[in-house]
Scaffold this motif. Structure first.
Motif, PDB file in Angstrom:
ATOM      1  N   ILE A 421       0.857  -1.191   0.000  1.00 54.75           N
ATOM      2  CA  ILE A 421       0.000   0.000   0.000  1.00 54.75           C
ATOM      3  C   ILE A 421       0.901   1.253   0.000  1.00 54.75           C
ATOM      4  O   ILE A 421       1.889   1.296   0.741  1.00 54.75           O
ATOM      5  CB  ILE A 421      -0.935   0.016   1.230  1.00 54.75           C
ATOM      6  CG1 ILE A 421      -1.724  -1.300   1.301  1.00 54.75           C
ATOM      7  CG2 ILE A 421      -1.881   1.196   1.179  1.00 54.75           C
ATOM      8  CD1 ILE A 421      -2.561  -1.456   2.564  1.00 54.75           C
ATOM      9  N   HIS A 423       2.181   4.990   0.685  1.00 56.42           N
ATOM     10  CA  HIS A 423       2.117   6.009   1.752  1.00 56.42           C
ATOM     11  C   HIS A 423       1.171   5.600   2.873  1.00 56.42           C
ATOM     12  O   HIS A 423       0.350   6.387   3.324  1.00 56.42           O
ATOM     13  CB  HIS A 423       1.662   7.363   1.164  1.00 56.42           C
ATOM     14  CG  HIS A 423       2.569   7.871   0.093  1.00 56.42           C
ATOM     15  ND1 HIS A 423       3.925   8.067   0.292  1.00 56.42           N
ATOM     16  CD2 HIS A 423       2.321   8.203  -1.199  1.00 56.42           C
ATOM     17  CE1 HIS A 423       4.471   8.499  -0.834  1.00 56.42           C
ATOM     18  NE2 HIS A 423       3.530   8.581  -1.753  1.00 56.42           N
ATOM     19  N   ASN A 428      -2.364   6.016   8.390  1.00 58.15           N
ATOM     20  CA  ASN A 428      -2.387   5.808   9.843  1.00 58.15           C
ATOM     21  C   ASN A 428      -2.288   7.136  10.587  1.00 58.15           C
ATOM     22  O   ASN A 428      -3.051   7.389  11.522  1.00 58.15           O
ATOM     23  CB  ASN A 428      -1.197   4.938  10.269  1.00 58.15           C
ATOM     24  CG  ASN A 428      -1.513   3.460  10.166  1.00 58.15           C
ATOM     25  OD1 ASN A 428      -2.671   3.071  10.138  1.00 58.15           O
ATOM     26  ND2 ASN A 428      -0.480   2.646  10.104  1.00 58.15           N
ATOM     27  N   ASP A 437      -6.307  -0.190   9.500  1.00 58.46           N
ATOM     28  CA  ASP A 437      -6.672  -1.619   9.478  1.00 58.46           C
ATOM     29  C   ASP A 437      -7.792  -1.893   8.470  1.00 58.46           C
ATOM     30  O   ASP A 437      -7.795  -2.920   7.777  1.00 58.46           O
ATOM     31  CB  ASP A 437      -7.143  -2.065  10.869  1.00 58.46           C
ATOM     32  CG  ASP A 437      -5.967  -2.331  11.797  1.00 58.46           C
ATOM     33  OD1 ASP A 437      -4.821  -2.221  11.333  1.00 58.46           O
ATOM     34  OD2 ASP A 437      -6.208  -2.655  12.974  1.00 58.46           O
ATOM     35  N   ILE A 440      -6.331  -2.098   5.081  1.00 55.07           N
ATOM     36  CA  ILE A 440      -5.637  -3.390   4.892  1.00 55.07           C
ATOM     37  C   ILE A 440      -6.652  -4.500   4.625  1.00 55.07           C
ATOM     38  O   ILE A 440      -6.506  -5.302   3.697  1.00 55.07           O
ATOM     39  CB  ILE A 440      -4.781  -3.732   6.146  1.00 55.07           C
ATOM     40  CG1 ILE A 440      -3.609  -2.769   6.241  1.00 55.07           C
ATOM     41  CG2 ILE A 440      -4.295  -5.177   6.096  1.00 55.07           C
ATOM     42  CD1 ILE A 440      -2.719  -2.976   7.459  1.00 55.07           C
ATOM     43  N   ARG A 459      -0.877 -12.392   3.525  1.00 55.87           N
ATOM     44  CA  ARG A 459      -0.424 -11.103   4.064  1.00 55.87           C
ATOM     45  C   ARG A 459       1.025 -11.307   4.442  1.00 55.87           C
ATOM     46  O   ARG A 459       1.334 -12.045   5.372  1.00 55.87           O
ATOM     47  CB  ARG A 459      -1.272 -10.719   5.278  1.00 55.87           C
ATOM     48  CG  ARG A 459      -0.933  -9.341   5.794  1.00 55.87           C
ATOM     49  CD  ARG A 459      -1.864  -8.938   6.889  1.00 55.87           C
ATOM     50  NE  ARG A 459      -1.514  -7.631   7.426  1.00 55.87           N
ATOM     51  CZ  ARG A 459      -1.867  -7.216   8.624  1.00 55.87           C
ATOM     52  NH1 ARG A 459      -2.594  -7.994   9.402  1.00 55.87           N
ATOM     53  NH2 ARG A 459      -1.524  -6.020   9.037  1.00 55.87           N
ATOM     54  N   LYS A 534       7.706   1.563  -6.796  1.00 59.49           N
ATOM     55  CA  LYS A 534       7.671   2.644  -5.795  1.00 59.49           C
ATOM     56  C   LYS A 534       8.535   3.808  -6.280  1.00 59.49           C
ATOM     57  O   LYS A 534       8.133   4.964  -6.228  1.00 59.49           O
ATOM     58  CB  LYS A 534       8.203   2.138  -4.443  1.00 59.49           C
ATOM     59  CG  LYS A 534       7.289   1.134  -3.759  1.00 59.49           C
ATOM     60  CD  LYS A 534       6.310   1.804  -2.816  1.00 59.49           C
ATOM     61  CE  LYS A 534       5.414   0.779  -2.157  1.00 59.49           C
ATOM     62  NZ  LYS A 534       4.327   1.335  -1.407  1.00 59.49           N
ATOM     63  N   ARG A 538       4.993   5.143  -7.671  1.00 55.56           N
ATOM     64  CA  ARG A 538       3.929   4.380  -6.987  1.00 55.56           C
ATOM     65  C   ARG A 538       2.682   4.242  -7.861  1.00 55.56           C
ATOM     66  O   ARG A 538       2.655   4.702  -8.976  1.00 55.56           O
ATOM     67  CB  ARG A 538       3.570   4.997  -5.631  1.00 55.56           C
ATOM     68  CG  ARG A 538       4.748   5.004  -4.660  1.00 55.56           C
ATOM     69  CD  ARG A 538       4.395   5.639  -3.332  1.00 55.56           C
ATOM     70  NE  ARG A 538       5.458   5.414  -2.359  1.00 55.56           N
ATOM     71  CZ  ARG A 538       6.594   6.107  -2.314  1.00 55.56           C
ATOM     72  NH1 ARG A 538       6.819   7.054  -3.192  1.00 55.56           N
ATOM     73  NH2 ARG A 538       7.508   5.830  -1.411  1.00 55.56           N
TER      74      ARG A 538
HETATM   75  N1  LIG Z   1      -2.983   0.190  10.749  1.00 56.96           N
HETATM   76  C1  LIG Z   1      -1.977  -0.658  10.595  1.00 56.96           C
HETATM   77  N2  LIG Z   1      -0.751  -0.181  10.234  1.00 56.96           N
HETATM   78  C2  LIG Z   1       0.261  -1.040  10.057  1.00 56.96           C
HETATM   79  C3  LIG Z   1       0.093  -2.426  10.246  1.00 56.96           C
HETATM   80  N3  LIG Z   1       1.279  -3.042   9.981  1.00 56.96           N
HETATM   81  C4  LIG Z   1       2.157  -2.051   9.631  1.00 56.96           C
HETATM   82  N4  LIG Z   1       1.543  -0.834   9.674  1.00 56.96           N
HETATM   83  C5  LIG Z   1       2.103   0.470   9.366  1.00 56.96           C
HETATM   84  O1  LIG Z   1       2.407   0.551   8.000  1.00 56.96           O
HETATM   85  C6  LIG Z   1       3.341   1.629   7.810  1.00 56.96           C
HETATM   86  C7  LIG Z   1       4.308   1.245   6.727  1.00 56.96           C
HETATM   87  O2  LIG Z   1       4.982   2.390   6.407  1.00 56.96           O
HETATM   88  P1  LIG Z   1       6.264   2.435   5.502  1.00 56.96           P
HETATM   89  O3  LIG Z   1       6.865   1.065   5.361  1.00 56.96           O
HETATM   90  O4  LIG Z   1       7.140   3.514   6.009  1.00 56.96           O
HETATM   91  O5  LIG Z   1       5.793   2.791   4.090  1.00 56.96           O
HETATM   92  P2  LIG Z   1       4.602   3.649   3.509  1.00 56.96           P
HETATM   93  O6  LIG Z   1       4.187   4.780   4.362  1.00 56.96           O
HETATM   94  O7  LIG Z   1       3.512   2.676   3.144  1.00 56.96           O
HETATM   95  O8  LIG Z   1       5.232   4.219   2.216  1.00 56.96           O
HETATM   96  P3  LIG Z   1       5.652   3.502   0.878  1.00 56.96           P
HETATM   97  O9  LIG Z   1       5.575   1.991   1.061  1.00 56.96           O
HETATM   98  O10 LIG Z   1       7.043   3.934   0.630  1.00 56.96           O
HETATM   99  O11 LIG Z   1       4.700   3.950  -0.164  1.00 56.96           O
HETATM  100  C8  LIG Z   1       3.979   1.883   9.174  1.00 56.96           C
HETATM  101  O12 LIG Z   1       3.526   3.123   9.651  1.00 56.96           O
HETATM  102  C9  LIG Z   1       3.418   0.741  10.045  1.00 56.96           C
HETATM  103  O13 LIG Z   1       3.198   1.187  11.372  1.00 56.96           O
HETATM  104  C10 LIG Z   1      -1.203  -2.886  10.657  1.00 56.96           C
HETATM  105  O14 LIG Z   1      -1.445  -4.082  10.867  1.00 56.96           O
HETATM  106  N5  LIG Z   1      -2.184  -1.976  10.811  1.00 56.96           N
END
Ligand SMILES: Nc1nc2c(ncn2[C@@H]2O[C@H](COP(=O)(O)OP(=O)(O)OP(=O)(O)O)[C@@H](O)[C@H]2O)c(=O)[nH]1
Length: 546
Positions: A421, A423, A428, A437, A440, A459, A534, A538
């Motif tokens: 996903i 950003h 969050n 969530d 997701i 997952r 990415k 993206r």
């Molecule tokens: N709500 C929720 N957040 C999660 C879960 N698992 C991981 N995360 C969050 O997913 C985010 C992943 O962020 P990053 O890996 O920095 O990447 P991103 O913001 O998606 O950015 P890019 O992948 O570069 O596009 C983090 O803030 C984690 O805390 C989950 O089960 N639930």
């Protein structure tokens, strides 16, 4: 031949065999009063009586079954006791006479053809329209729910009044009915019992929505068999996920049963009975082949006769339990054994439950179905992620390894994709973890809707997913995943008053016959392609090596 005709035919075959069985028993009964104690004959006699006690009741001869069980116990006492010779002589003569008279108990319980049909079991879930119906008088909420369901590929219809729903219900029924239990203006005038009247007859699976969290309403919903109760303001993605779970359960593959019984007619009777209730079964007559057959058939449950001529059911269960992969397989013993100590002993050796022969038809069906539901739930818990219902990290990796080995052997092409996903941290941070969530969970629901049932979805990490598409080249996989990507960006999420959308990046790697890459490398390749997607901005799909 109809289901009932099949059972009756088996019943007739049994009745035809019965004179021979009784004549065998009479022959063996003479050993009781013979001058020389013939242990082998007496053991055969005990075995025959035990079998008769177990089978006769199943074929509609309850009186014979009861009498055989009674005589079986008396024979056991006679053989076990260090008895006074006079008592022994007397008792063995009496027993012989009663064994000779067993045929007088062979009157059927009911006239042939009078067997009640198990129509309730058979009809469940059949003939329903593959639709989701919504009863919601708040048109705005109703339309938004409808749009969500349609975005996930469900065919849905909205009703805004109870009267409208009742009219449509008279003509056909949907697979799932999602209904608001307290409709605004109508709510006060519509007697709740009226709902019950409609719903008790309903074949549809039910999910309720309510404006209030009211214990009585929950209780009533539970008594109507509701499979969900959601309070407003609605958590729409959760509701959609529940609808999907309910439909998955409704379309779950038939329960697969392995019957291990040396009594051929009885085994065939169980098989017909289970088939009539929508289950699939195989019969195993050679116990020593059990592991081979388990590996071929992958049953959900084993029904095992306890007393078989060469191997006892409990020893066979203990052998099954020596194999780690069959540790959790439910094994239910079927036996005429009604001594609780013997039953406990058998349960200690690897069985999960004990059904005493003759087993009531409805009891057998319910026992098997409920055991299978439980064991499938447990398996899901072990292998599936709780938020998304997709395979957990380790399980999807195992699946990719397995598919790679099969493809290598058979010369097939397959694809692995990694999805992440975009950003997501921002989602969050702006809308909270709970909304994150929901996003997701929506990825998972949409993946299940858009991909083939044969594709394997997991997952992989927090907001990262892995997909395995068997028998599929990169070009075909790209079409499906691009379609998914676009549909996902069109989904509208809401958090409080803000509406927002989210995008996803995808990396794809293909395995072709002759390629010198292992499963691990394929995953790394898909991850590299994802990184490129990415980097390139993206919300796009990149194919490794393209
Ligand atoms: N709500 C929720 N957040 C999660 C879960 N698992 C991981 N995360 C969050 O997913 C985010 C992943 O962020 P990053 O890996 O920095 O990447 P991103 O913001 O998606 O950015 P890019 O992948 O570069 O596009 C983090 O803030 C984690 O805390 C989950 O089960 N639930």
């Amino acid at each position: 031949m109809s289901f009932n005709e099949q059972l009756l035919a088996l019943q007739r075959q049994y009745s035809a065999k019965l004179p021979d069985i009784l004549s065998d028993i009479r022959g063996l009964a003479d050993a009781l009063v013979a001058d020389k104690h013939d242990t082998q004959k007496l053991e055969s006699l005990a075995e025959q009586l035990h079998k008769l006690a177990g089978s006769a009741g199943t074929f509609g001869l309850s009186a014979l079954s009861t009498q055989a069980a009674l005589l079986d116990r008396r024979l056991e006492t006679l053989l076990a006791a260090d008895a006074d010779p006079d008592w022994y002589r007397n008792e063995s003569r009496l027993l012989q006479t009663e064994l000779y008279n067993l045929q007088h108990f062979a009157a059927p319980d009911q006239l042939p053809g009078a067997r009640p049909a198990l129509s309730g079991e058979l009809a469940k879930g059949e003939g329903l329209a593959a639709e989701v119906w919504l009863l919601e008088d708040d048109e705005f909420l109703g339309s938004s729910l409808l749009a969500h369901l349609e975005a996930f590929n469900f065919t849905a219809r909205l009703f805004t009044s109870y009267a409208q729903l009742t009219e449509a219900y008279a003509l056909e029924q949907p697979e799932v009915l999602v209904m608001d239990v307290l409709l605004g203006a109508e709510g006060r005038s519509v007697d709740r019992l009226q709902y019950s009247g409609l719903l008790k007859k309903a074949q549809s699976r039910l999910i309720f929505i309510s404006a209030r969290d009211d214990f009585n309403a929950r209780l009533q919903a539970a008594s109507l068999g509701a499979e969900g109760f959601f309070i407003k303001p609605l958590d729409v993605p959760k509701l959609v996920t529940r609808v999907e779970q309910v439909l998955t359960r409704l379309h779950a593959p038939a329960e697969r049963v392995l019957i291990v019984d040396d009594d051929e007619l009885l085994a065939r009777y169980y098989q017909e009975l289970l088939r009539g209730a929508g289950m699939e079964s195989d019969i195993l007559h050679e116990p020593e082949r059990i592991i081979e057959v388990l590996e071929q058939k992958y049953p959900d449950i084993v029904l095992m006769d306890l007393q078989m001529p060469d191997i006892s059911g409990q020893n066979l269960a203990a052998v099954v339990r020596q194999y780690e992969q069959w540790m959790g397989l439910p094994i239910v013993y079927l036996s005429a054994e009604n001594d609780p100590r013997q039953q406990l002993k058998a349960l200690n050796q690897g069985g999960d439950d004990f059904l005493t022969k003759p087993v009531d038809d409805a009891h057998l069906i319910t026992a098997v179905k409920s055991r299978v539901v439980r064991s499938r739930q447990l398996l899901e818990l072990m292998t599936k992620d709780s938020l998304t219902g997709l395979l957990k990290h380790a399980t999807i990796k195992d699946s990719i390894n397995r598919e790679w080995a099969v493809a290598k052997r058979k010369g097939d092409t397959f694809c692995v994709a990694m999805l992440d996903i975009d950003h997501f941290k921002e989602v969050n941070d702006r809308f909270g973890h709970a909304t994150g969530d929901e996003v997701i969970a929506s990825v998972a629901t949409l993946l299940r809707q858009r991909l083939r049932a044969t594709d394997i979805l997991g997952r992989y990490g927090g907001e990262e997913f892995a997909v395995l598409m068997a028998n599929c080249d990169a070009m075909a996989a790209k079409v499906v995943l691009e379609d998914f990507r676009q549909r996902f960006q069109d989904l509208q999420f809401t958090s409080e008053d803000t509406s927002f959308s989210v995008t996803i990046s995808i990396g794809l790697a293909e395995y072709r016959p002759g390629m010198d890459v292992d499963a691990e490398t394929l995953l790394v390749n898909a991850d590299k392609a994802l990184y490129e997607a990415k980097k390139a901005g993206r919300n796009r799909l990149m194919v490794y090596g393209a």
